[in-house]
Design a protein around this motif. Sequence first.
Motif, PDB file in Angstrom:
ATOM      1  N   LEU A 217       0.126  -5.884   7.747  1.00 43.03           N
ATOM      2  CA  LEU A 217      -1.048  -5.480   6.960  1.00 43.03           C
ATOM      3  C   LEU A 217      -2.169  -4.906   7.826  1.00 43.03           C
ATOM      4  O   LEU A 217      -3.320  -4.858   7.402  1.00 43.03           O
ATOM      5  CB  LEU A 217      -1.578  -6.660   6.129  1.00 43.03           C
ATOM      6  CG  LEU A 217      -0.633  -7.209   5.060  1.00 43.03           C
ATOM      7  CD1 LEU A 217      -1.272  -8.397   4.357  1.00 43.03           C
ATOM      8  CD2 LEU A 217      -0.283  -6.119   4.062  1.00 43.03           C
TER       9      LEU A 217
ATOM     10  N   PRO B  80      -4.051  -1.794   9.133  1.00 44.81           N
ATOM     11  CA  PRO B  80      -4.153  -0.384   8.718  1.00 44.81           C
ATOM     12  C   PRO B  80      -3.952   0.609   9.859  1.00 44.81           C
ATOM     13  O   PRO B  80      -3.918   1.825   9.622  1.00 44.81           O
ATOM     14  CB  PRO B  80      -5.579  -0.281   8.161  1.00 44.81           C
ATOM     15  CG  PRO B  80      -6.331  -1.374   8.815  1.00 44.81           C
ATOM     16  CD  PRO B  80      -5.346  -2.486   9.037  1.00 44.81           C
TER      17      PRO B  80
ATOM     18  N   SER C  35       0.009  -1.143   7.334  1.00 42.50           N
ATOM     19  CA  SER C  35      -0.641  -0.509   6.174  1.00 42.50           C
ATOM     20  C   SER C  35      -1.290   0.820   6.556  1.00 42.50           C
ATOM     21  O   SER C  35      -2.251   1.269   5.908  1.00 42.50           O
ATOM     22  CB  SER C  35      -1.696  -1.453   5.597  1.00 42.50           C
ATOM     23  OG  SER C  35      -1.124  -2.664   5.170  1.00 42.50           O
TER      24      SER C  35
ATOM     25  N   LEU D  29      -1.301   3.618   3.638  1.00 43.30           N
ATOM     26  CA  LEU D  29      -2.301   3.442   2.595  1.00 43.30           C
ATOM     27  C   LEU D  29      -3.694   3.799   3.106  1.00 43.30           C
ATOM     28  O   LEU D  29      -4.498   4.443   2.386  1.00 43.30           O
ATOM     29  CB  LEU D  29      -2.274   1.994   2.089  1.00 43.30           C
ATOM     30  CG  LEU D  29      -3.295   1.635   1.023  1.00 43.30           C
ATOM     31  CD1 LEU D  29      -3.132   2.511  -0.213  1.00 43.30           C
ATOM     32  CD2 LEU D  29      -3.174   0.154   0.652  1.00 43.30           C
TER      33      LEU D  29
ATOM     34  N   LEU E 141       0.710  -2.913  -0.290  1.00 41.51           N
ATOM     35  CA  LEU E 141      -0.122  -2.411   0.798  1.00 41.51           C
ATOM     36  C   LEU E 141       0.687  -2.004   2.023  1.00 41.51           C
ATOM     37  O   LEU E 141       0.144  -1.422   2.970  1.00 41.51           O
ATOM     38  CB  LEU E 141      -1.146  -3.466   1.220  1.00 41.51           C
ATOM     39  CG  LEU E 141      -2.415  -3.614   0.364  1.00 41.51           C
ATOM     40  CD1 LEU E 141      -2.077  -4.132  -1.028  1.00 41.51           C
ATOM     41  CD2 LEU E 141      -3.407  -4.562   1.033  1.00 41.51           C
ATOM     42  N   THR E 142       1.987  -2.287   2.051  1.00 46.62           N
ATOM     43  CA  THR E 142       2.783  -2.047   3.252  1.00 46.62           C
ATOM     44  C   THR E 142       3.392  -0.654   3.241  1.00 46.62           C
ATOM     45  O   THR E 142       3.630  -0.044   2.188  1.00 46.62           O
ATOM     46  CB  THR E 142       3.903  -3.084   3.367  1.00 46.62           C
ATOM     47  OG1 THR E 142       4.768  -2.993   2.225  1.00 46.62           O
ATOM     48  CG2 THR E 142       3.325  -4.490   3.440  1.00 46.62           C
ATOM     49  N   ASN E 143       3.684  -0.147   4.442  1.00 48.39           N
ATOM     50  CA  ASN E 143       4.311   1.169   4.572  1.00 48.39           C
ATOM     51  C   ASN E 143       5.683   1.202   3.919  1.00 48.39           C
ATOM     52  O   ASN E 143       6.087   2.213   3.338  1.00 48.39           O
ATOM     53  CB  ASN E 143       4.437   1.538   6.048  1.00 48.39           C
ATOM     54  CG  ASN E 143       3.085   1.590   6.749  1.00 48.39           C
ATOM     55  OD1 ASN E 143       2.084   1.959   6.147  1.00 48.39           O
ATOM     56  ND2 ASN E 143       3.053   1.204   8.024  1.00 48.39           N
TER      57      ASN E 143
ATOM     58  N   LEU F 120       5.236   0.929  -0.232  1.00 46.93           N
ATOM     59  CA  LEU F 120       4.159   1.666  -0.892  1.00 46.93           C
ATOM     60  C   LEU F 120       4.677   2.634  -1.944  1.00 46.93           C
ATOM     61  O   LEU F 120       4.026   2.851  -2.977  1.00 46.93           O
ATOM     62  CB  LEU F 120       3.343   2.419   0.166  1.00 46.93           C
ATOM     63  CG  LEU F 120       2.079   3.137  -0.325  1.00 46.93           C
ATOM     64  CD1 LEU F 120       1.079   2.133  -0.877  1.00 46.93           C
ATOM     65  CD2 LEU F 120       1.451   3.958   0.800  1.00 46.93           C
TER      66      LEU F 120
END
Length: 422
Positions: free
Chosen positions: A76, A78, A86, A89, A231-233, A236
């Motif tokens: 998580l 970013p 993440s 996102l 929220l994860t790659n 998503l």
Amino acid sequence: MVTQTPPPSTLAGRSGQNGRGQNGRGQNGRGAEPSARQVAGRRWRSARGVVAVILAMVVIAVILAALRPSTSPQALDPTSPKQDGSRALAEILRQNGTPVSVARHADDAVRQAGPGTVMVVTRTERLTGEDLTLLSAARADLLLVRPTSFALADLAPRVRKDGPTFEDADEPGCSLRAATLAGPVALHESETYDVTGSVTECYKTEYGSSRVVQVRNVANTVTVLGSASPLTNERLTEEGNAALAMNLLATTGTGAASSVVWLVPDMPEDGAGAGQQSLGDLLPFGVKLFILQLLVAVLLVALWRSRRLGPVVAEALPVVVRSAETVEGRARLYRAGHARDRASDALRSGSRERLVPLLGLPRSSAQDPSAAQEIVSAVAHRTPYDETYVGAALYGPEPLDDAGLIALSDVLDDLERQVRQS
């Protein structure tokens, strides 16, 4: 002294081990004792089914624990391009005009946040009590991703964890705009929550608990997301995950978000954040399932091996036992247990059983309390004693000591002799 010979069925077990025959020598009514190997084999045959079931439960629990996805240190985050990161996102939010800043400490996140800001709070197990106090006073809206029980108690006290679920979420079933625009989502493993008071609940399970919960406070709005998948790659692009994540982060309780502050706290140097996880948070789901299975197995084994009490079964004695020996053995047991009440009851019951045929009364009246006066009157009529004396002998209280018990046996013996001679 007049004695009563106990029925053979009550002494079958004891006499089979310690009884003597008519010739005075000990007799063994059993065959040869089994060897240790035979005993072990018999126990193994009786228990192997239960052992197999327990081993199967252990294997299933280990497999489930092994299949549980592990969490990397960059989960998580970013800035992380990994599957559980993440970054995708965060880049989409920036491309759509919503700035995203990353904070590694709670005080930095609170300084960057303000009205119109959405603060994403992840890895709450790393937050200390002071961090939670700072976040509870923040003016920004909060999005809590899989928070611990301690974080919920401080930041969303009306929400409490109910347990995990692995079912994907269908229709949101709520009025929350971020959820209605997203529609069905693929949450995969998700925490569920029970709520109290006026709270918006979305993506409910069949048992009534919710996967997404939003609490509107006076100063801000707190949204609890039970799954990290949107929220994860990696997740998503599944179902409506991207729409749900973007709508939750790009809007506040009053309108569009001016910015997003993404809090990914570092592990405290003194390890103080570790205490913010309860025992239930620390245990993997597979371990919880194994403990539950083990409790069920122990309960089933206890029910299977528990003693089943049934009616008394009369058995023929394997040897002949002299009545004097059985009476003496029972008398020693009564004396060891100071059971003068039972001994006196046995003496009186035996005397009444022998007296009622001599008095011309039915045998059933010997143990019938309603026939007590009739028996006392009949015995008093056949002996020189009055009814008070006879009643005390046949139905009186327990003797106070062993001497009184011996005196009672003499009185009963004398009553029987008088009735026989009359």
